[in-house]
Scaffold this motif. Structure first.
Motif, short mmCIF file in Angstrom:
data_model
loop_
_atom_site.label_atom_id
_atom_site.label_comp_id
_atom_site.label_asym_id
_atom_site.label_seq_id
_atom_site.Cartn_x
_atom_site.Cartn_y
_atom_site.Cartn_z
N ALA A 13 -11.88 -0.02 -13.20
CA ALA A 13 -10.53 0.54 -13.24
C ALA A 13 -10.00 0.81 -11.84
N PHE A 14 -10.81 1.42 -11.00
CA PHE A 14 -10.36 1.72 -9.64
C PHE A 14 -10.25 0.45 -8.79
N ALA A 15 -11.10 -0.54 -9.05
CA ALA A 15 -10.97 -1.81 -8.34
C ALA A 15 -9.63 -2.47 -8.66
N VAL A 16 -9.23 -2.40 -9.92
CA VAL A 16 -7.93 -2.95 -10.32
C VAL A 16 -6.79 -2.22 -9.62
N SER A 17 -6.83 -0.88 -9.62
CA SER A 17 -5.75 -0.12 -8.98
C SER A 17 -5.73 -0.36 -7.48
N GLY A 18 -6.91 -0.46 -6.85
CA GLY A 18 -6.96 -0.74 -5.42
C GLY A 18 -6.41 -2.11 -5.09
N ALA A 19 -6.76 -3.10 -5.90
CA ALA A 19 -6.24 -4.45 -5.69
C ALA A 19 -4.73 -4.49 -5.84
N MET A 20 -4.20 -3.75 -6.81
CA MET A 20 -2.75 -3.74 -7.03
C MET A 20 -2.01 -3.11 -5.87
N VAL A 21 -2.60 -2.08 -5.28
CA VAL A 21 -1.99 -1.48 -4.09
C VAL A 21 -2.00 -2.48 -2.94
N GLY A 22 -3.11 -3.19 -2.76
CA GLY A 22 -3.17 -4.20 -1.72
C GLY A 22 -2.13 -5.30 -1.91
N LEU A 23 -1.95 -5.73 -3.15
CA LEU A 23 -0.94 -6.75 -3.44
C LEU A 23 0.47 -6.24 -3.18
N SER A 24 0.70 -4.97 -3.51
CA SER A 24 2.03 -4.40 -3.28
C SER A 24 2.34 -4.29 -1.79
N ARG A 26 1.44 -6.60 0.31
CA ARG A 26 1.47 -8.00 0.75
C ARG A 26 0.25 -8.35 1.60
N MET A 27 -0.92 -7.84 1.24
CA MET A 27 -2.15 -8.17 1.95
C MET A 27 -2.69 -9.51 1.48
N ASP A 28 -3.51 -10.13 2.33
CA ASP A 28 -4.16 -11.36 1.91
C ASP A 28 -5.34 -11.02 1.00
N ILE A 29 -6.06 -12.05 0.54
CA ILE A 29 -7.12 -11.83 -0.44
C ILE A 29 -8.23 -10.94 0.12
N PHE A 30 -8.50 -11.06 1.42
CA PHE A 30 -9.53 -10.21 2.02
C PHE A 30 -9.10 -8.75 2.00
N GLY A 31 -7.85 -8.50 2.37
CA GLY A 31 -7.35 -7.12 2.34
C GLY A 31 -7.34 -6.53 0.94
N VAL A 32 -6.98 -7.35 -0.04
CA VAL A 32 -6.97 -6.89 -1.44
C VAL A 32 -8.38 -6.51 -1.88
N ILE A 33 -9.37 -7.33 -1.52
CA ILE A 33 -10.76 -7.05 -1.89
C ILE A 33 -11.26 -5.79 -1.19
N VAL A 34 -10.90 -5.62 0.09
CA VAL A 34 -11.32 -4.41 0.82
C VAL A 34 -10.78 -3.16 0.16
N LEU A 35 -9.49 -3.17 -0.21
CA LEU A 35 -8.90 -2.00 -0.86
C LEU A 35 -9.54 -1.75 -2.23
N ALA A 36 -9.84 -2.83 -2.95
CA ALA A 36 -10.50 -2.67 -4.25
C ALA A 36 -11.88 -2.04 -4.08
N LEU A 37 -12.63 -2.50 -3.09
CA LEU A 37 -13.97 -1.95 -2.84
C LEU A 37 -13.90 -0.49 -2.40
N LEU A 38 -12.99 -0.17 -1.51
CA LEU A 38 -12.87 1.21 -1.05
C LEU A 38 -12.56 2.15 -2.21
N THR A 39 -11.63 1.72 -3.05
CA THR A 39 -11.24 2.57 -4.19
C THR A 39 -12.38 2.72 -5.18
N ALA A 40 -13.11 1.63 -5.42
CA ALA A 40 -14.13 1.62 -6.46
C ALA A 40 -15.42 2.34 -6.06
N VAL A 41 -15.84 2.20 -4.80
CA VAL A 41 -17.15 2.75 -4.41
C VAL A 41 -17.07 3.84 -3.35
#
Length: 224
Positions: A13-24, A26-41
């Motif tokens: 759930a937090f990975a999804v929310s982190g990824a959505m913030v990264g997409l909002s 306008r981050m690239d795929i690496f930035g989206v994954i980093v935000l998802a990881l930070l939020t999730a773990v």
């Protein structure tokens, strides 16, 4: 199994929310994954360090990391395939709020139960503190990386919902045991946060003119 269930639910759930913030943002795929990881773990890593669990579980088990990365990639692909209009944007906001709320509730359970299983000191202070830190820590890291005010500081019934859930869990733990108290905690946080989003609940804000209470409009995340 109960702890693992909530840990996986919160991670996804937090990975999804982190990824959505990264997409909002306008981050690239690496930035989206980093935000998802930070939020999730992120919150769980701080929890483990405070509980004396070193190295943190996220560094010794790959499950949470892999789930976060996969969730971020899937969300990114789904986002790329969409054509946005006002209706789709409302759906995205709803999905963000839903995933963020599930993550908040799930990680409150894992954090508080970790503190209770440690059996250290006061039966409320340590478990409740771990619950709140686990629930909001990753989101704070996400928001700081995304250069926005952390949601925990601008949406009042957020950390407060986690705090209430942790207190209820500490109270019910010796009465009903791990499994029932975990679900009670999860439902309390879910209910409080859901009502806050639906009804626009907000705590006291100091306002000029002596107004004591303020009710805002229903929350809509302008970043999504």
């Amino acid at each position: 199994m109960t702890w693992i269930l909530f840990d996986w639910a919160g991670t996804v759930a937090f990975a999804v929310s982190g990824a959505m913030v990264g997409l909002s943002r306008r981050m690239d795929i690496f930035g989206v994954i980093v935000l998802a990881l930070l939020t999730a773990v992120g919150g769980g890593m701080v929890r483990d360090v405070l509980a004396g669990i070193t190295p943190p579980g996220a560094m010794t088990k790959t499950t949470d990391l892999l789930m976060s990365i996969v969730a971020a990639i899937l969300v990114s692909f789904a986002y790329s395939a969409m054509h946005f209009d006002s209706r789709r944007r409302k759906s995205m906001t709803f999905l963000y709020n839903l995933s963020d709320t599930i993550g908040l509730a799930s990680f409150t359970v894992t954090g508080a139960s970790t503190g209770l299983m440690q059996g250290t000191g006061d039966p409320y202070v340590f478990p409740v503190t771990l619950g709140v830190i686990t629930a909001v820590g990753g989101g704070m890291l996400r928001d700081l990386m995304a250069q926005r005010v952390p949601v925990v500081l601008r949406m009042d019934v957020y950390a407060v919902a986690s705090l209430a859930g942790g207190i209820v869990m500490c109270w019910s733990w010796p009465i009903w045991g791990t499994e029932i108290s975990s679900w009670i905690c999860f439902l309390v946080v879910l209910l409080l946060r859901g009502c806050a989003l639906h009804f626009g609940w907000q705590l006291y804000h100091p306002h000029p003119g002596g107004r004591m209470f303020h009710r805002r409009a229903k929350h809509q995340n302008k970043d999504l």
